[in-house]
Design an enzyme around this catalytic site. Structure first.
Site, PDB file in Angstrom:
ATOM      1  CE1 TYR A  36      -3.558  -2.567   0.515  1.00 41.31           C
ATOM      2  CE2 TYR A  36      -4.649  -0.573   1.249  1.00 41.31           C
ATOM      3  CZ  TYR A  36      -4.709  -1.869   0.826  1.00 41.31           C
ATOM      4  OH  TYR A  36      -5.938  -2.471   0.705  1.00 41.31           O
ATOM      5  CE  LYS A  49       1.540 -17.584  -3.345  1.00 43.71           C
ATOM      6  NZ  LYS A  49       0.601 -18.737  -3.422  1.00 43.71           N
ATOM      7  CG  ASP A  93      -2.382 -20.116  -2.039  1.00 38.63           C
ATOM      8  OD1 ASP A  93      -1.810 -20.145  -0.930  1.00 38.63           O
ATOM      9  OD2 ASP A  93      -1.941 -20.741  -3.036  1.00 38.63           O
ATOM     10  CG  ASP A 146      -8.097  -4.662   1.578  1.00 35.28           C
ATOM     11  OD1 ASP A 146      -8.994  -4.151   2.273  1.00 35.28           O
ATOM     12  OD2 ASP A 146      -8.094  -4.639   0.334  1.00 35.28           O
ATOM     13  CG  ASP A 191     -13.651  -6.982   2.390  1.00 35.27           C
ATOM     14  OD1 ASP A 191     -13.383  -6.304   3.406  1.00 35.27           O
ATOM     15  OD2 ASP A 191     -14.067  -6.486   1.323  1.00 35.27           O
TER      16      ASP A 191
HETATM   17  C1  IPM Z   1     -10.340  -1.174   4.148  1.00 35.73           C
HETATM   18  C2  IPM Z   1     -10.625  -0.526   2.823  1.00 35.73           C
HETATM   19  C3  IPM Z   1      -9.462   0.405   2.472  1.00 35.73           C
HETATM   20  C4  IPM Z   1      -8.203  -0.444   2.372  1.00 35.73           C
HETATM   21  C5  IPM Z   1      -9.671   1.236   1.197  1.00 35.73           C
HETATM   22  C6  IPM Z   1     -10.951   2.039   1.242  1.00 35.73           C
HETATM   23  C7  IPM Z   1      -8.498   2.119   0.902  1.00 35.73           C
HETATM   24  O1  IPM Z   1     -10.833  -1.502   1.861  1.00 35.73           O
HETATM   25  O2  IPM Z   1     -10.213  -0.451   5.145  1.00 35.73           O
HETATM   26  O3  IPM Z   1     -10.252  -2.400   4.193  1.00 35.73           O
HETATM   27  O4  IPM Z   1      -7.936  -1.036   1.332  1.00 35.73           O
HETATM   28  O5  IPM Z   1      -7.480  -0.501   3.368  1.00 35.73           O
HETATM   29 MG    MG Z   2     -10.875  -3.510   2.606  1.00 36.26          MG
END
Ligand code: IPM
Ligand code: MG
Length: 381
Positions: A163, A214, A246, A270, A274
């Site tokens: 990032y 990884k 993975d 990240d 999710d």
């Molecule tokens: C998160 C979001 C952010 C990230 C984006 C909005 C930049 O997806 O907080 O997970 O990738 O960190």
């Molecule tokens: Mg995110």
């Protein structure tokens, strides 16, 4: 005040900690974009009840971030917000991003504001719990028995990795062909500090830490693994394991309950967070904390600004309300009120209140504000 300044020069000083405890603590509220404004409004209602009914001694201050900040002042993380953030004891953030900003130059996009505040305050340790509330087992896309009782903590490194790594660019070569690159880089001290964060959290839980990388392909992961192994020697009670990312993605949807604490880099964290969020039925249920070395923290739901449902009073405010609970726990040293919020959220779910994202037949559908009101009623009951 002068005493405060003097003591502030010694942040590890016990006197300074006591001083901070008796001072009114300042929370900076950054609602941001999309549903950010609606969900943060409900969290503020909750904070105000904690102030009026439970003697919480905090003061709220407001600022802009993301697209809202760009609209107001031409930058997603303006100087004014930066100054307010520097003196806040904790930050509550909604979400950033919206369709109308997608064609802005990259450095002015709302997401840049979020990355900038994370970097500016050195919020390297991002805690993303994925806990399945028992009453929501039916809302998960996985079979209830696979997810019932799920309680994972993902510790994501938040201020390094690909990032932020340099160099990065989109360029054109001598043949006129465009190419682009980013750099996944971790310095040893950056790995060390996130390792310590995650081992400490594992010590407070079931003492199992899985580091995700990884290492079969990437040098950066090789170093990551080596440092994790070294730091592990300082936490002999914690059982450390390693998993390729993975496989981790697969294991999360196959047998998620095998995990206790997961530690991983920025990009992998990240993605995996999710996936882990969805196991719990809705990404609208999960709070997060981003902490620096002094315990200063920014608290936000892990979901985004959801521009498609913004302004309709249908977004789920519970992740933001539970972010306030995390704030009380990790930055404001108020476990008692944190537990109260968590209990109130459990109660409204048990009472059957559901926003659209977690609604199932036979439950009580409420809007964003209705859910906030239900939590407040539960707090005051
Ligand atoms: C998160 C979001 C952010 C990230 C984006 C909005 C930049 O997806 O907080 O997970 O990738 O960190
Ligand atoms: Mg995110």
């Amino acid at each position: 005040m002068r005493v405060g300044l003097l003591l502030a020069a010694f942040p590890n000083n016990l006197l300074f900690k006591i001083w901070k405890k008796i001072m009114t603590q300042k929370i900076l509220v950054l609602a941001g974009d999309g549903i950010g404004k609606e969900i943060v409004a409900e969290a503020i209602k909750v904070i105000n009840v904690l102030k009026s009914d439970f003697a919480l001694d905090v003061e709220l201050e407001y600022g802009d971030i993301g697209g809202a900040a760009y609209d107001a002042s031409g930058h997603p993380y303006p100087k004014e917000t930066q100054e307010k953030a520097a003196t806040a004891d904790a930050i509550l953030l909604g979400a950033v991003g919206g369709y109308e900003y997608e064609n802005l130059p990259r450095k002015l996009r709302p997401e840049r504001g979020l990355l900038a505040i994370r970097a500016d305050l050195d919020l390297f340790s991002n805690l993303r719990p994925a806990i399945l509330n028992e009453t929501l087992a039916d809302a998960s896309s996985l079979r209830p028995e696979v997810v019932a009782g799920l309680d994972i903590m993902i510790v994501r490194e938040l201020t390094g990795g690909i990032y932020f790594g340099q160099p990065r660019a989109i360029e054109t070569d001598e043949n006129g062909e465009r190419f682009a690159y980013n750099t996944m880089v971790y310095k040893e001290p950056e790995i060390e500090r996130i390792a310590h964060s995650s081992f400490k959290i594992a010590m407070q839980r079931n003492k199992r830490l899985c580091s995700v990388d990884k290492a079969n392909v990437l040098e950066v992961s090789e170093l990551w693994r080596e440092v994790l192994e070294r730091v592990a020697k300082e936490y002999p009670e914690v059982e450390l394991s390693h998993m390729y990312v993975d496989n981790a993605a697969m294991q999360l949807v196959k047998e998620p309950k095998q995990f206790d604490v997961i530690v991983t880099g920025n990009l992998f964290g990240d993605i995996l967070s999710d996936a882990a969020a969805m196991l719990t039925g809705s990404i609208g249920m999960l709070p997060s904390a981003s902490l620096n070395a002094d315990g200063m923290g920014m608290y936000e739901p892990i979901h985004g600004s959801a521009p498609d449902i913004a302004g309709q009073n249908i977004a789920n405010p519970l992740a933001t309300i539970m972010s306030v609970s995390m704030m009380l726990r990790y930055s404001l040293n108020n476990t008692e009120l944190a537990n109260k919020i968590d209990a109130a959220v459990e109660k409204v779910l048990a009472q059957g209140y559901r926003t659209a994202d977690i609604f199932v037949e036979g439950t009580r559908l409420v809007g964003t504000d209705g859910m906030g009101d239900a939590v407040i009623a539960a707090l005051q009951a």
